[in-house]
Motif scaffolding. Structure first.
Motif, PDB file in Angstrom:
ATOM      1  N   THR A 132       2.062  -5.658 -26.193  1.00 54.93           N
ATOM      2  CA  THR A 132       1.073  -4.606 -26.470  1.00 54.93           C
ATOM      3  C   THR A 132      -0.306  -5.236 -26.408  1.00 54.93           C
ATOM      4  O   THR A 132      -0.522  -6.319 -26.969  1.00 54.93           O
ATOM      5  CB  THR A 132       1.311  -4.006 -27.881  1.00 54.93           C
ATOM      6  N   ILE A 133      -1.213  -4.570 -25.708  1.00 54.39           N
ATOM      7  CA  ILE A 133      -2.580  -5.067 -25.582  1.00 54.39           C
ATOM      8  C   ILE A 133      -3.423  -4.295 -26.608  1.00 54.39           C
ATOM      9  O   ILE A 133      -3.565  -3.067 -26.501  1.00 54.39           O
ATOM     10  CB  ILE A 133      -3.118  -4.840 -24.144  1.00 54.39           C
ATOM     11  N   VAL A 134      -3.944  -5.021 -27.597  1.00 49.44           N
ATOM     12  CA  VAL A 134      -4.729  -4.367 -28.653  1.00 49.44           C
ATOM     13  C   VAL A 134      -6.204  -4.574 -28.333  1.00 49.44           C
ATOM     14  O   VAL A 134      -6.664  -5.707 -28.190  1.00 49.44           O
ATOM     15  CB  VAL A 134      -4.397  -4.963 -30.044  1.00 49.44           C
ATOM     16  N   THR A 135      -6.934  -3.477 -28.193  1.00 53.41           N
ATOM     17  CA  THR A 135      -8.361  -3.566 -27.860  1.00 53.41           C
ATOM     18  C   THR A 135      -9.207  -3.079 -29.039  1.00 53.41           C
ATOM     19  O   THR A 135      -8.673  -2.674 -30.073  1.00 53.41           O
ATOM     20  CB  THR A 135      -8.701  -2.714 -26.611  1.00 53.41           C
ATOM     21  N   ASN A 136     -10.525  -3.090 -28.860  1.00 49.04           N
ATOM     22  CA  ASN A 136     -11.424  -2.587 -29.896  1.00 49.04           C
ATOM     23  C   ASN A 136     -11.347  -1.063 -30.011  1.00 49.04           C
ATOM     24  O   ASN A 136     -11.955  -0.472 -30.890  1.00 49.04           O
ATOM     25  CB  ASN A 136     -12.876  -3.009 -29.611  1.00 49.04           C
ATOM     26  N   LYS A 137     -10.560  -0.421 -29.102  1.00 45.70           N
ATOM     27  CA  LYS A 137     -10.478   1.047 -29.138  1.00 45.70           C
ATOM     28  C   LYS A 137      -9.074   1.579 -29.379  1.00 45.70           C
ATOM     29  O   LYS A 137      -8.905   2.679 -29.863  1.00 45.70           O
ATOM     30  CB  LYS A 137     -11.004   1.626 -27.826  1.00 45.70           C
ATOM     31  N   ARG A 138      -8.023   0.827 -28.946  1.00 47.17           N
ATOM     32  CA  ARG A 138      -6.668   1.391 -29.009  1.00 47.17           C
ATOM     33  C   ARG A 138      -5.622   0.305 -28.743  1.00 47.17           C
ATOM     34  O   ARG A 138      -5.966  -0.853 -28.493  1.00 47.17           O
ATOM     35  CB  ARG A 138      -6.520   2.509 -27.960  1.00 47.17           C
ATOM     36  N   GLU A 139      -4.357   0.725 -28.747  1.00 46.35           N
ATOM     37  CA  GLU A 139      -3.255  -0.165 -28.377  1.00 46.35           C
ATOM     38  C   GLU A 139      -2.664   0.342 -27.065  1.00 46.35           C
ATOM     39  O   GLU A 139      -2.428   1.546 -26.922  1.00 46.35           O
ATOM     40  CB  GLU A 139      -2.174  -0.154 -29.461  1.00 46.35           C
ATOM     41  N   ILE A 140      -2.443  -0.569 -26.110  1.00 41.41           N
ATOM     42  CA  ILE A 140      -1.947  -0.152 -24.795  1.00 41.41           C
ATOM     43  C   ILE A 140      -0.629  -0.896 -24.515  1.00 41.41           C
ATOM     44  O   ILE A 140      -0.580  -2.137 -24.588  1.00 41.41           O
ATOM     45  CB  ILE A 140      -2.968  -0.485 -23.681  1.00 41.41           C
ATOM     46  N   ALA A 141       0.407  -0.144 -24.167  1.00 43.75           N
ATOM     47  CA  ALA A 141       1.692  -0.768 -23.830  1.00 43.75           C
ATOM     48  C   ALA A 141       1.568  -1.424 -22.458  1.00 43.75           C
ATOM     49  O   ALA A 141       0.921  -0.881 -21.551  1.00 43.75           O
ATOM     50  CB  ALA A 141       2.788   0.290 -23.809  1.00 43.75           C
ATOM     51  N   ALA A 142       2.213  -2.583 -22.303  1.00 44.97           N
ATOM     52  CA  ALA A 142       2.122  -3.311 -21.025  1.00 44.97           C
ATOM     53  C   ALA A 142       2.547  -2.430 -19.850  1.00 44.97           C
ATOM     54  O   ALA A 142       1.965  -2.515 -18.762  1.00 44.97           O
ATOM     55  CB  ALA A 142       3.000  -4.563 -21.089  1.00 44.97           C
ATOM     56  N   ASP A 143       3.549  -1.580 -20.065  1.00 47.58           N
ATOM     57  CA  ASP A 143       4.049  -0.748 -18.962  1.00 47.58           C
ATOM     58  C   ASP A 143       2.981   0.200 -18.404  1.00 47.58           C
ATOM     59  O   ASP A 143       3.121   0.689 -17.288  1.00 47.58           O
ATOM     60  CB  ASP A 143       5.280   0.058 -19.410  1.00 47.58           C
ATOM     61  N   LYS A 147      -2.526  -1.813 -13.336  1.00 50.20           N
ATOM     62  CA  LYS A 147      -2.695  -0.722 -12.371  1.00 50.20           C
ATOM     63  C   LYS A 147      -2.841  -1.214 -10.939  1.00 50.20           C
ATOM     64  O   LYS A 147      -3.431  -0.529 -10.109  1.00 50.20           O
ATOM     65  CB  LYS A 147      -3.945   0.105 -12.737  1.00 50.20           C
ATOM     66  N   GLY A 148      -2.381  -2.422 -10.629  1.00 54.78           N
ATOM     67  CA  GLY A 148      -2.520  -2.942  -9.260  1.00 54.78           C
ATOM     68  C   GLY A 148      -3.615  -3.984  -9.204  1.00 54.78           C
ATOM     69  O   GLY A 148      -4.175  -4.380 -10.220  1.00 54.78           O
ATOM     70  N   MET A 149      -3.925  -4.413  -7.972  1.00 54.05           N
ATOM     71  CA  MET A 149      -4.812  -5.562  -7.761  1.00 54.05           C
ATOM     72  C   MET A 149      -6.126  -5.493  -8.565  1.00 54.05           C
ATOM     73  O   MET A 149      -6.937  -4.593  -8.336  1.00 54.05           O
ATOM     74  CB  MET A 149      -5.120  -5.647  -6.266  1.00 54.05           C
ATOM     75  N   PHE A 150      -6.326  -6.422  -9.470  1.00 55.79           N
ATOM     76  CA  PHE A 150      -7.534  -6.518 -10.300  1.00 55.79           C
ATOM     77  C   PHE A 150      -7.842  -5.235 -11.063  1.00 55.79           C
ATOM     78  O   PHE A 150      -8.986  -5.029 -11.483  1.00 55.79           O
ATOM     79  CB  PHE A 150      -8.756  -6.932  -9.460  1.00 55.79           C
ATOM     80  N   ALA A 151      -6.873  -4.351 -11.218  1.00 58.09           N
ATOM     81  CA  ALA A 151      -7.108  -3.076 -11.909  1.00 58.09           C
ATOM     82  C   ALA A 151      -6.226  -2.975 -13.155  1.00 58.09           C
ATOM     83  O   ALA A 151      -5.049  -3.346 -13.125  1.00 58.09           O
ATOM     84  CB  ALA A 151      -6.810  -1.915 -10.967  1.00 58.09           C
ATOM     85  N   THR A 152      -6.829  -2.487 -14.235  1.00 57.65           N
ATOM     86  CA  THR A 152      -6.080  -2.313 -15.485  1.00 57.65           C
ATOM     87  C   THR A 152      -6.473  -0.982 -16.120  1.00 57.65           C
ATOM     88  O   THR A 152      -7.379  -0.295 -15.642  1.00 57.65           O
ATOM     89  CB  THR A 152      -6.407  -3.425 -16.510  1.00 57.65           C
ATOM     90  N   ALA A 153      -5.817  -0.667 -17.242  1.00 57.73           N
ATOM     91  CA  ALA A 153      -6.133   0.569 -17.971  1.00 57.73           C
ATOM     92  C   ALA A 153      -7.397   0.416 -18.819  1.00 57.73           C
ATOM     93  O   ALA A 153      -7.825   1.383 -19.446  1.00 57.73           O
ATOM     94  CB  ALA A 153      -4.948   0.930 -18.863  1.00 57.73           C
ATOM     95  N   LEU A 154      -8.000  -0.778 -18.837  1.00 55.03           N
ATOM     96  CA  LEU A 154      -9.194  -0.982 -19.666  1.00 55.03           C
ATOM     97  C   LEU A 154     -10.328  -0.073 -19.198  1.00 55.03           C
ATOM     98  O   LEU A 154     -10.592   0.048 -17.997  1.00 55.03           O
ATOM     99  CB  LEU A 154      -9.676  -2.438 -19.579  1.00 55.03           C
TER     100      LEU A 154
END
Ligand code: FAD
Length: 268
Positions: A132-143, A147-154
């Motif tokens: 789980t990726i915990v950020t300053n705004k929320r928790e994001i599941a790895a799945d 989002k592909g090359m150099f792309a994430t849900a951030l």
């Protein structure tokens, strides 16, 4: 030369405020990716917000079946952590395989995962271990993070604070590294979670991905032979001066077999 402002943030709160106030600002952590990117004129931020020294982003802790690693943890800290070695030794192994000693002493897990280079190692760990990726705004599941090359849900202004990993029954990582950079030409993380198998592949395609067909096969029999003839969709695999698509496909199969063989010899 660049005209940019360098700010050493004193806290995550201050870094968040700076990102909100300056939409063209960029976080600087270990600088192992961002500084070469700036040198090549591939990015032109208005501000560099340095979070590399923030204690808030450090720390590695294992309790209650969960391993927590601060986003500012350097690769060598993960590689040499007793807590990581006890909870998920495959993660310590993986961190020790990144780049060279200079890179491992500067680069951070947060910077690597935020950057999501298609040949980076940590994305395979985070996805394979169901982190789980915990950020300053929320928790994001790895799945849902990669989002592909150099792309994430951030999103803009989002800062990774830490990673949380459920301690698996067993896990192993195997990597064929590029001889010059150390990056993965193919890297495969195989995880027996205790309630299923997860297989994450990095280096070969446009981004890290789960090899679901291998997960199903290994779920029935955790043996290297179980991977024989298992479908591997490789039509979007990378082809470059270093390796053809077919070569990368073969590397993935070999690395997966090696990871399973390693895993068979391990308690964790
Ligand atoms: C010679 C060389 C060899 C390498 N070999 C490998 C290898 O074998 N395997 C491998 O996986 N990697 C390798 N790397 C990459 C290395 O692991 C980097 O350290 C990593 O990709 C970036 O981490 P960093 O802390 O240096 O991030 P930075 O360069 O400081 O930042 C990278 C990006 O992440 C963002 N960022 C940083 N921290 C955060 C955060 N907490 N939240 C949100 N965004 C953030 C930054 O804004 C930037 O966009 C290599 C690098 C070099 C230079």
């Amino acid at each position: 030369m660049y005209a940019l402002n360098y700010v050493k943030a004193k806290s995550v709160k201050e870094a968040s405020e700076l990102l909100a106030a300056h939409p063209e600002a960029k976080l600087l952590s270990g600088g192992m990716t961002l500084i070469p990117t700036l040198k090549q004129r591939l990015a032109k931020p208005s501000h560099l917000v340095d979070i590399g020294q923030l204690e808030e982003l450090r720390g590695i802790d294992s309790k209650g079946g969960k391993l927590t690693i601060g986003a500012g943890s350097k690769h060598h800290e993960v590689a040499s952590s007793a807590a990581v070695a006890k909870a998920i030794p495959a993660l310590a192994d993986l961190a020790g395989l990144i780049g060279d000693p200079q890179v491992r002493n500067m680069g951070t897990m947060g910077g690597s995962v935020a950057n999501n280079d298609p040949a980076a190692d940590y994305p395979a760990a985070v996805l394979g271990l169901n982190g789980t990726i915990v950020t300053n705004k929320r928790e994001i599941a790895a799945d849902t993070f990669f989002k592909g090359m150099f792309a994430t849900a951030l999103e803009d202004g989002e800062i990774i604070l830490r990673f949380e990993f459920p301690v698996p029954k067993k896990a192993a990582y195997s990597k064929f590294h590029h001889p010059a950079s150390g990056y993965a030409m193919a890297g495969v993380m195989v995880v027996d979670t205790g309630s299923g198998v997860r297989v994450a592949v990095t280096g070969a395609g446009p981004g890290v991905f789960r090899w679901k067909e291998a997960e199903a096969a290994l779920g029935k029999s955790m043996k290297a032979e179980a991977l024989e003839g298992v479908v591997l969709k490789s039509d979007d695999f990378n082809e470059d001066i270093h390796a053809s698509r077919a070569y990368r496909e073969n590397l993935v199969r070999v690395m997966a077999r090696r990871a399973v063989a390693k895993l068979a010899g391990k308690k964790k």
